[in-house]
Enzyme design. Structure first.
Site, PDB file in Angstrom:
ATOM      1  N   GLU A  89       0.816  -1.208   0.000  1.00 16.81           N
ATOM      2  CA  GLU A  89       0.000   0.000   0.000  1.00 16.81           C
ATOM      3  C   GLU A  89       0.850   1.259   0.000  1.00 16.81           C
ATOM      4  OE1 GLU A  89      -3.750  -1.913   2.305  1.00 16.81           O
ATOM      5  OE2 GLU A  89      -3.000   0.036   2.902  1.00 16.81           O
ATOM      6  N   CYS A 120       3.366   8.494   0.787  1.00  9.67           N
ATOM      7  CA  CYS A 120       3.824   7.602   1.850  1.00  9.67           C
ATOM      8  C   CYS A 120       4.122   6.245   1.210  1.00  9.67           C
ATOM      9  CB  CYS A 120       2.742   7.493   2.918  1.00  9.67           C
ATOM     10  SG  CYS A 120       3.168   6.338   4.225  1.00  9.67           S
ATOM     11  N   CYS A 146       5.382  -6.476   7.785  1.00  8.03           N
ATOM     12  CA  CYS A 146       6.465  -6.065   8.686  1.00  8.03           C
ATOM     13  C   CYS A 146       6.649  -7.134   9.751  1.00  8.03           C
ATOM     14  CB  CYS A 146       6.132  -4.724   9.347  1.00  8.03           C
ATOM     15  SG  CYS A 146       7.489  -4.114  10.391  1.00  8.03           S
ATOM     16  N   CYS A 148       4.718  -4.554  16.244  1.00  7.03           N
ATOM     17  CA  CYS A 148       4.275  -3.554  17.229  1.00  7.03           C
ATOM     18  C   CYS A 148       2.796  -3.786  17.558  1.00  7.03           C
ATOM     19  CB  CYS A 148       4.482  -2.135  16.697  1.00  7.03           C
ATOM     20  SG  CYS A 148       6.216  -1.769  16.382  1.00  7.03           S
ATOM     21  N   CYS A 182      -0.040  -1.712  15.722  1.00  2.00           N
ATOM     22  CA  CYS A 182       0.086  -1.502  14.275  1.00  2.00           C
ATOM     23  C   CYS A 182      -0.495  -2.680  13.494  1.00  2.00           C
ATOM     24  CB  CYS A 182       1.558  -1.305  13.931  1.00  2.00           C
ATOM     25  SG  CYS A 182       1.895  -1.226  12.165  1.00  2.00           S
ATOM     26  N   CYS A 242      -1.735   6.241   9.378  1.00  2.00           N
ATOM     27  CA  CYS A 242      -0.605   5.442   9.864  1.00  2.00           C
ATOM     28  C   CYS A 242      -1.053   4.213  10.611  1.00  2.00           C
ATOM     29  CB  CYS A 242       0.224   6.268  10.837  1.00  2.00           C
ATOM     30  SG  CYS A 242       1.037   7.600  10.039  1.00  2.00           S
TER      31      CYS A 242
HETATM   32  N1  SAH Z   1       8.325   0.814  10.558  1.00  2.00           N
HETATM   33  C1  SAH Z   1       8.581   2.199  10.593  1.00  2.00           C
HETATM   34  C2  SAH Z   1       7.853   2.975   9.519  1.00  2.00           C
HETATM   35  C3  SAH Z   1       6.455   2.546   9.231  1.00  2.00           C
HETATM   36  S1  SAH Z   1       5.285   2.782  10.530  1.00  2.00           S
HETATM   37  C4  SAH Z   1       8.267   2.764  11.971  1.00  2.00           C
HETATM   38  O1  SAH Z   1       7.722   2.055  12.796  1.00  2.00           O
HETATM   39  O2  SAH Z   1       8.623   3.911  12.193  1.00  2.00           O
HETATM   40  C5  SAH Z   1       5.038   4.530  10.382  1.00  2.00           C
HETATM   41  C6  SAH Z   1       4.496   5.201  11.629  1.00  2.00           C
HETATM   42  O3  SAH Z   1       3.137   4.820  11.873  1.00  2.00           O
HETATM   43  C7  SAH Z   1       5.284   4.838  12.873  1.00  2.00           C
HETATM   44  O4  SAH Z   1       5.587   5.950  13.685  1.00  2.00           O
HETATM   45  C8  SAH Z   1       4.303   3.937  13.550  1.00  2.00           C
HETATM   46  O5  SAH Z   1       4.592   3.794  14.865  1.00  2.00           O
HETATM   47  C9  SAH Z   1       2.992   4.593  13.236  1.00  2.00           C
HETATM   48  N2  SAH Z   1       1.820   3.764  13.544  1.00  2.00           N
HETATM   49  C10 SAH Z   1       1.725   2.430  13.530  1.00  2.00           C
HETATM   50  N3  SAH Z   1       0.493   2.024  13.936  1.00  2.00           N
HETATM   51  C11 SAH Z   1      -0.210   3.141  14.202  1.00  2.00           C
HETATM   52  C12 SAH Z   1      -1.555   3.395  14.646  1.00  2.00           C
HETATM   53  N4  SAH Z   1      -2.405   2.396  14.891  1.00  2.00           N
HETATM   54  N5  SAH Z   1      -1.927   4.670  14.803  1.00  2.00           N
HETATM   55  C13 SAH Z   1      -1.076   5.691  14.548  1.00  2.00           C
HETATM   56  N6  SAH Z   1       0.192   5.520  14.125  1.00  2.00           N
HETATM   57  C14 SAH Z   1       0.625   4.260  13.958  1.00  2.00           C
HETATM   58 FE1  SF4 Z   2       6.511  -2.432  11.593  1.00  2.32          FE
HETATM   59 FE2  SF4 Z   2       4.240  -1.205  12.182  1.00  2.32          FE
HETATM   60 FE3  SF4 Z   2       6.105  -1.436  14.053  1.00  2.32          FE
HETATM   61 FE4  SF4 Z   2       6.517   0.234  11.951  1.00  2.32          FE
HETATM   62  S1  SF4 Z   2       4.944   0.421  13.552  1.00  2.32           S
HETATM   63  S2  SF4 Z   2       7.959  -1.261  12.847  1.00  2.32           S
HETATM   64  S3  SF4 Z   2       5.446  -0.907  10.338  1.00  2.32           S
HETATM   65  S4  SF4 Z   2       5.010  -3.132  13.096  1.00  2.32           S
END
Ligand code: SAH
Ligand code: SF4
Length: 353
Positions: free
Chosen positions: A96, A109, A116, A120, A123, A337
């Protein structure tokens, strides 16, 4: 995969070498690079690169992988014009990308991996798991294809889509070289941001590449215990080490680091969290970007109220830390995000085409 030539992931110098290896002058390679890296993308790919002699075009089409990505779907937000793209990257792999519109221009973006592996807790991409690394060409294609809808080169590119870019380091830096090439998209380094959850040693390594792009560190918690609960990758990368690498990044590149902090109601949004976060980031040459969590109810997280978000920002400001609150675009189509996951059967936005 295939042993065909990946022209879309080649730098300009490599395109010149390729041309020479095919018995052509180097400038044919430069023409090839220009055609492949047209931004917005030219429909037709290599076949339409009429600057190249027909015989060379034919040979390249035969010997190289297809250029670009196939658009599997495109959904436009009814509320703010954000476009979410689903691109097919080979068999059964959907990635995406998101195009957002701002007063200053468009931002794209970009995903760096399909899925991934970092897992997290908040996420959706992380919860769905890892499929594969993307190539530099697949990353660049997201920019060029989204630029078609913007009708021009985007103002900025953020590597904040699916995936952890610093775990796909070679493709990431190749991508940066390609999209900043003045004979290609010619993106300014200052308008490119790489976001990372923090992979030990890699922030310093990115500083040493000399690209000098903007860096965003996803911090999300002010202490290692809480951070490890939210982000399994934190086990291998203590906050103190990451901040030291960010300081090195700033020193080496002169680029200010942004600390991203998702606000999760009742988990990391208290006054004591703000005080600790301020202590960590004050004087670190950076600023904090607060992100009220998006659409993670199913994962057990709630977004704090607007008042709670403003209070948290005020606590930081009172301690001399510059904080902004991220406006979330594309929420009605899960393009914000952390929502980047293939949800074609759940979409609620307006389909564009
Ligand atoms: N993996 C990298 C880049 C992709 S995620 C990282 O983690 O930085 C991009 C951003 O989206 C990160 O700051 C991540 O923490 C945020 N993100 C992930 N899940 C989210 C959510 N449910 N709500 C808001 N931001 C989120
Ligand atoms: Fe991966 Fe989502 Fe964590 Fe970024 S926030 S490192 S995309 S699991």
């Amino acid at each position: 995969m295939t042993d065909k030539i990946d022209v879309a992931s080649m730098t300009r110098a490599e395109c010149a070498e390729l041309a020479e290896s095919m018995g052509e002058p180097a400038y044919r390679g430069f023409q090839l690079f220009k055609a492949v890296n047209a931004c917005p993308a030219q429909p037709g790919g290599l076949a339409a690169a009429t600057a190249l002699p027909k015989a060379l075009r034919g040979r390249l089409s035969e010997e190289s992988r297809p250029i670009g990505l196939t658009e599997a779907d495109k959904i436009k937000s009814a509320s703010d014009g954000t476009i979410k793209y689903l691109f097919a990257a080979g068999n059964n792999t959907i990635i995406e990308s998101v195009l957002t519109e701002h007063s200053y221009g468009h931002a794209v973006c970009v995903s760096s991996q399909a899925g991934c592996a970092m897992g997290c807790a908040f996420c959706h991409t992380g919860r769905a798991g890892f499929t594969r690394d993307l190539t530099a060409g697949e990353m660049a294609a997201q920019v060029y294809l989204a630029a078609r809808d913007a009708l021009r080169r985007p103002y900025s590119v953020v590597v904040m889509g699916m995936g952890e870019p610093l775990l796909n380091f070679a493709a990431l830096t190749r991508f940066l070289e390609i999209i900043t090439d003045p004979e290609g998209a010619g993106m300014s380094r200052r308008r490119i941001t790489v976001s990372t959850c923090g992979i030990k040693g890699r922030i310093a390594r990115l500083a040493d590449t000399g690209f000098g792009v903007n860096l965003a560190l996803s911090l999300h918690a002010p202490d290692d215990g809480l951070r490890r609960r939210l982000m399994p990758s934190a086990d291998a990368a203590p906050i103190a080490d990451l901040l030291a690498e960010c300081a090195y990044y700033f020193e080496k590149t002169g680029r200010r680091v942004t600390y991203e902090y998702i606000l999760l109601a009742g988990i990391n949004d208290g006054a004591s969290h703000a005080a600790e976060l301020a202590r960590l980031t004050r004087g670190a040459g950076g600023h904090v970007n607060l992100i009220p969590v998006n659409g993670a109810e199913a994962l057990g997280f709630t977004r704090p109220s607007g008042g709670a978000v403003r209070r948290f920002a005020a606590e930081l400001a009172a301690r001399g830390v510059n904080a902004t609150i991220r406006r979330s675009l594309g929420e009605d189509l899960s393009a914000a995000c952390g929502q980047l996951i293939d949800t074609r059967d759940q979409k609620s936005g307006t389909r564009k085409a």
